[in-house]
Design a protein around this motif. Sequence first.
Motif, PDB file in Angstrom:
ATOM      1  N   LYS A 308       0.835  -1.198   0.000  1.00 53.21           N
ATOM      2  CA  LYS A 308       0.000   0.000   0.000  1.00 53.21           C
ATOM      3  C   LYS A 308       0.866   1.243   0.000  1.00 53.21           C
ATOM      4  O   LYS A 308       1.914   1.275   0.638  1.00 53.21           O
ATOM      5  N   GLY A 309       0.396   2.272  -0.651  1.00 55.87           N
ATOM      6  CA  GLY A 309       1.128   3.521  -0.596  1.00 55.87           C
ATOM      7  C   GLY A 309       1.266   4.155  -1.964  1.00 55.87           C
ATOM      8  O   GLY A 309       0.744   3.647  -2.956  1.00 55.87           O
ATOM      9  N   GLN A 310       1.956   5.255  -1.977  1.00 56.24           N
ATOM     10  CA  GLN A 310       2.153   5.961  -3.233  1.00 56.24           C
ATOM     11  C   GLN A 310       3.628   6.259  -3.380  1.00 56.24           C
ATOM     12  O   GLN A 310       4.349   6.382  -2.401  1.00 56.24           O
ATOM     13  N   VAL A 327      -0.024   4.749  -7.264  1.00 58.50           N
ATOM     14  CA  VAL A 327      -0.731   4.539  -6.003  1.00 58.50           C
ATOM     15  C   VAL A 327      -1.132   3.083  -5.981  1.00 58.50           C
ATOM     16  O   VAL A 327      -1.668   2.566  -6.967  1.00 58.50           O
ATOM     17  N   SER A 328      -0.842   2.406  -4.868  1.00 60.28           N
ATOM     18  CA  SER A 328      -1.152   0.987  -4.804  1.00 60.28           C
ATOM     19  C   SER A 328      -2.089   0.700  -3.637  1.00 60.28           C
ATOM     20  O   SER A 328      -2.026   1.341  -2.588  1.00 60.28           O
ATOM     21  N   ASP A 329      -2.951  -0.300  -3.835  1.00 60.24           N
ATOM     22  CA  ASP A 329      -3.861  -0.679  -2.755  1.00 60.24           C
ATOM     23  C   ASP A 329      -3.455  -2.010  -2.139  1.00 60.24           C
ATOM     24  O   ASP A 329      -4.259  -2.665  -1.483  1.00 60.24           O
ATOM     25  N   TYR A 335      -3.272   0.641  -8.380  1.00 63.56           N
ATOM     26  CA  TYR A 335      -4.546   1.345  -8.255  1.00 63.56           C
ATOM     27  C   TYR A 335      -4.601   2.511  -9.228  1.00 63.56           C
ATOM     28  O   TYR A 335      -5.630   2.807  -9.812  1.00 63.56           O
ATOM     29  N   ARG A 336      -3.462   3.179  -9.398  1.00 62.99           N
ATOM     30  CA  ARG A 336      -3.405   4.300 -10.324  1.00 62.99           C
ATOM     31  C   ARG A 336      -1.961   4.456 -10.757  1.00 62.99           C
ATOM     32  O   ARG A 336      -1.041   4.391  -9.933  1.00 62.99           O
TER      33      ARG A 336
ATOM     34  N   VAL C  57      -6.263  11.107  -8.409  1.00 59.07           N
ATOM     35  CA  VAL C  57      -6.498   9.714  -8.051  1.00 59.07           C
ATOM     36  C   VAL C  57      -7.929   9.616  -7.550  1.00 59.07           C
ATOM     37  O   VAL C  57      -8.364  10.460  -6.753  1.00 59.07           O
ATOM     38  N   ILE C  59     -10.305   8.328  -5.219  1.00 58.58           N
ATOM     39  CA  ILE C  59     -10.547   7.579  -3.990  1.00 58.58           C
ATOM     40  C   ILE C  59     -11.872   8.063  -3.421  1.00 58.58           C
ATOM     41  O   ILE C  59     -12.370   9.127  -3.775  1.00 58.58           O
ATOM     42  N   ASP C 147      -7.490   5.439   3.171  1.00 56.09           N
ATOM     43  CA  ASP C 147      -6.717   4.515   3.995  1.00 56.09           C
ATOM     44  C   ASP C 147      -6.423   3.218   3.259  1.00 56.09           C
ATOM     45  O   ASP C 147      -5.333   2.683   3.318  1.00 56.09           O
ATOM     46  N   GLU C 148      -7.427   2.740   2.536  1.00 57.70           N
ATOM     47  CA  GLU C 148      -7.248   1.466   1.835  1.00 57.70           C
ATOM     48  C   GLU C 148      -6.186   1.549   0.738  1.00 57.70           C
ATOM     49  O   GLU C 148      -5.579   0.558   0.377  1.00 57.70           O
ATOM     50  N   THR C 149      -5.993   2.718   0.183  1.00 56.04           N
ATOM     51  CA  THR C 149      -4.971   2.871  -0.853  1.00 56.04           C
ATOM     52  C   THR C 149      -3.648   3.300  -0.276  1.00 56.04           C
ATOM     53  O   THR C 149      -2.710   3.564  -1.013  1.00 56.04           O
ATOM     54  N   GLY C 150      -3.572   3.389   1.038  1.00 63.31           N
ATOM     55  CA  GLY C 150      -2.327   3.854   1.622  1.00 63.31           C
ATOM     56  C   GLY C 150      -2.059   5.291   1.243  1.00 63.31           C
ATOM     57  O   GLY C 150      -0.924   5.705   1.079  1.00 63.31           O
ATOM     58  N   PHE C 151      -3.139   6.022   1.076  1.00 62.47           N
ATOM     59  CA  PHE C 151      -2.963   7.377   0.592  1.00 62.47           C
ATOM     60  C   PHE C 151      -2.775   8.360   1.732  1.00 62.47           C
ATOM     61  O   PHE C 151      -2.858   9.545   1.562  1.00 62.47           O
TER      62      PHE C 151
END
Lengths: 378, 327, 154
Positions: A308-310, A327-329, A335-336, C57, C59, C147-151
């Motif tokens: 997870k994270g960007q 960006v990953s889930d 994810y993007r 993005v 979300i 939160d789910e994307t770690g954003f």
Amino acid sequence: MTFKNETEPENLEKNGQHKFLLNMGPQHPSTHGVLRLVLEMDGEYVTGIDPVIGYGHRMHEKIAEVRPAQSFLPNTARMDYVCALPYNHGYVSLLEQMTGIEVPERAEYIRVITVELNRLASHLLWLGTFLLDLGAFTPILYCFDDREHILDILESLTGSRLTYSFHRVGGVYKDIDDSFIEKSREFMKRLEKRFNVYDKLVTGNIIFRKRAEGVGIVTSDIARRYGITGPNLRGSGISYDVRKAFPYSVYDKFDFEIPVGKNGDCLDRYNVRINEMKQSLRILSQAFDMIPEGDIRAKVPKKLKIPKGQSSFSVEAARGELCYYMVSDGTDVPYRLKARVPSYGNLSALAEICEGMLLADLVAVMGSFDLVIPEIDR
Amino acid sequence: MDFIANLPPHFFRIPIALTLVISLVFINALIMVYLERKIAGHMQFRLGPMEVGWHGLLQTAIDAVKLMSKQLIVPDKAHTRLFRIAPLLAFTPAVLPFAVMPFAPNLQAVDINIGVIFIIAMASLNVMAIFVAGWASNNKYALLGAMRSVSQNIAYEIPVLLSLLSAVFVVGSFSLGDIVGYQGKIWLFIVQPLAFLIYFVSSVAETNRAPFDLPEAESELTAGFHTEYSGMAFALFFLGEYTEMFVVSSIATAVFLGGWHGFPLPFFEYSSVVWFLLKTYFLMFLMIWFRWTFPRVRFDQLLNFSWKYLIPFSLVNLLITAVVVKL
Amino acid sequence: MDTGKVIKEIEKISAKSESIHILPGVEYECNTAAENIREFASVLYKNNYMLLFVTAVHIEPYPVVVYQFVCPETKSRIRARVFCGENKSVPTISDIFNGANWYEREVMEFFGIDFNGLEDKRTLILDESDKNLNPLLKKEGKALSADETGFGNN
């Protein structure tokens, strides 16, 4: 410059001046691909430019969201087909950065070697087409002759000539052998001699100098406002090269310089690119000397889960800064994914730079900008 | 039979001369296209045409057949009549100067006493054809090319005329026969080097050859004035261009390079014709060489070059010549 | 110019910067309120930064606009994120960084985010008839929360 409705009557009468719209492209010898420029002309003078892009749009960013990250790799090579390896390099480096995979050093050297060879090929292609835009027919064949050697060398290693998928997550696809090094060294010797030919044929030519000097000046302010990167930015005197500014891969181990221009005109961009080729040769010869023995690929699970994270990763492609932003889930499918391509920023400045200049100069500036349109359209 | 014998001599002479000239024009174009492609090829480290015939010798002939078999597409909103006339207009005036061209002492159709003026007048008709073609095409690129062509030709006809006048002043006659005859002693190229240089540069510009090929500047105007032309109409423009090249080179030969003068060649009975053609083709080779070496100049630079350098220099040259001749 | 100074200046104007974390590739990252992004951009412009890209993005509940800047001289990168409100509207920075014009138009057609004050609202890459296609928006129910994307925490 915007034209509200392109189907309006073609004679635009403004302030008593008769103007007309000229549709340049998408099929035009010097728009290099599928760029269309709607020009507002006053005789031979271009008073307004409206670039129309999107003819080669393939929605790579959406494709990236629907398939496992590793299988998107071939798509990266198809954004900028002239200089595809930096696109590979940036993408796999981003994935390695996010997953924390350590890459063997030998693999990084091979990456740098192939990327620099590819950069040389791209710059050679640019040199030929730029001069073709200026009306010189012969240099393009000389350049293609040289480029052909690089493509042969890269083909022997990677198996393809244009759209490589050579870099893999965790390393590279294949190891280089002695014959590859030998061929490359031979080519490098040849190219160094060829620079003299180009110098004699082009650099000193008075017609060329008159066409390039003081034409299409990109001030550092314009470059900043539009996000111009790469040789076009360095031509304006800003010494920014991702390889030096944010060293990635093994670029910090090499001794090379960043050529910069002064005025930001076509001649400066020409000189910057020519010198950049010489610097690439320097990097290559050091890389061949320093390349260590070892593995070429780390162990990577088949299903690569990205935490997870960007994250973002920038590399210096032939045309400027290429930045991947992901960006990953937490699954193996991104994810993007955003690819920031250098020509995008470079082209967007064209309208401001070229307003009020002659049609012939517009062609010269476009040539000096080294645009690859499918890269912009993505 | 008496009837035929009683006809005036011109009655035979003109058709024969016409046939010869037309065949010369076509053969010249065939040779020139082949040479251009071959020389360009070798300058660019490639072979050029190799497939049709020995070393591609028949390539241009095949191309001509192809062009003849193609349809002439007339754009929808073009001015049909003018569109069709323009290629003929380009071709005809290019052929006419051969009437007064002194190929050899006895090989000259007519030696009129204003030969030089006649040739310049005919050569400058070419611009009209280009303008008509550009206008009638109803295409903006074609129109831009035509506009360029007009201003370019006006700018470069003046230095051509002025530099030829300097030569005429030295000889004292407009007749090409006299001018060539005068050069038995010394070539005018040695007497008037500046005039020759100015003439040659300007005539490259007159024929719309690179680096002055602005009316058809490929990278800017796609194909300039002949963007919309196809098939034989396009071929006629091509023919016109190569014929024009031949004409300006042969004028340069006749006026500055001693025309048919030259030492007698062994094995050749008519060595004067050979000399004339050799010199002409050498100049044409130079033109080809220019084309494949230089980038294209910009439009304003082109005009500045003429108005700021060529015309003043040729005027000064003319003045000096006039003073020297008078003394 | 010192990067630290710039960051301090940014912190002043974008008081809402909550999640500050150093990420690989970027020196400084912050969340900015939509109304502050113009001021944010002009501070960076004054400090010789240039715009690298603008993207978004998707979300839940509303898309995030991401800006990345780089300074060639001090070699620093700054990333700003703007969480859209309900009206999915963000002020434009295309008059400060002209290059943003194209990026904003692209985001507009891909995500349906409206950029306030953007003069040129034609589509850039897609056809004019696909203006409301917004291809990069996730399908109904597929979009995840921050939160789910770690954003990061918003």
